[in-house]
Design an enzyme around this catalytic site. Structure first.
Site, PDB file in Angstrom:
ATOM      1  N   GLY A  33      -6.520   6.656  -4.510  1.00  0.00           N
ATOM      2  CA  GLY A  33      -7.521   6.671  -3.460  1.00  0.00           C
ATOM      3  C   GLY A  33      -6.942   6.134  -2.171  1.00  0.00           C
ATOM      4  N   THR A  34      -7.806   5.980  -1.217  1.00  0.00           N
ATOM      5  CA  THR A  34      -7.398   5.533   0.108  1.00  0.00           C
ATOM      6  C   THR A  34      -7.314   4.023   0.162  1.00  0.00           C
ATOM      7  OG1 THR A  34      -8.357   7.456   1.159  1.00  0.00           O
ATOM      8  CG2 THR A  34      -8.101   5.516   2.535  1.00  0.00           C
ATOM      9  N   THR A  35      -6.282   3.554   0.816  1.00  0.00           N
ATOM     10  CA  THR A  35      -6.138   2.126   1.070  1.00  0.00           C
ATOM     11  C   THR A  35      -6.463   1.890   2.538  1.00  0.00           C
ATOM     12  OG1 THR A  35      -4.410   1.932  -0.589  1.00  0.00           O
ATOM     13  CG2 THR A  35      -4.544   0.173   1.061  1.00  0.00           C
TER      14      THR A  35
END
Length: 144
Positions: A33-35
């Site tokens: 996922g996005t950090t």
């Protein structure tokens, strides 16, 4: 074995941990996922976001713009479904620009977040939307 947490099930022998087992466990349980990271400081806000867009276990794009300016003083980050995020970010951006044209000043970070929250709340239940957006800005000279 360690119980709970990201190393659940890793066996510890005395005072040593099998580093290979830890690495394998972390690889198997790695979250995708996005950090997104943002920090306030006296001079404003620092924001960092990764640039990959994944499609399941594949990288769909390695150069996705995930930091989106809503105005000169407010920006948002994008995480979740690119299509869902893009739709709502375009909607909020349009409303922020309209507000600026009508009033001569942009929305604050809090007002921008309220516009997004209201738009999301108006959606029918059960759509399975995936919109993770962090909104930040400098309001009245203070990071928000």
């Amino acid at each position: 074995p360690v119980e709970g947490g990201p190393l659940d099930g890793v066996v510890v022998e005395g005072d040593t941990i099998d580093e290979d087992a830890v690495a394998a466990t972390m690889r198997d349980r790695a979250h995708h996922g996005t950090t997104t990271v943002a920090m306030c400081f006296d001079g404003g806000i620092a924001c960092a976001v990764d640039s990959r867009a994944s499609m399941g276990s594949y990288v769909g794009s390695s150069a996705t713009e995930k930091v989106i300016p809503f105005s000169a003083r407010v920006l948002g980050t994008m995480a979740g479904s690119a299509a869902d995020c893009s739709r709502f970010i375009r909607l909020v951006s349009a409303r922020a620009k309209l507000h600026e044209l009508e009033t001569g000043h942009g929305l604050t970070a809090g007002e921008t977040a309220t516009v997004l929250a209201s738009a999301l709340r108006r959606q029918p239940a059960g759509l399975g939307l995936s919109v993770g957006t962090m909104i930040m800005g400098v309001d009245r000279g203070r990071p928000q």
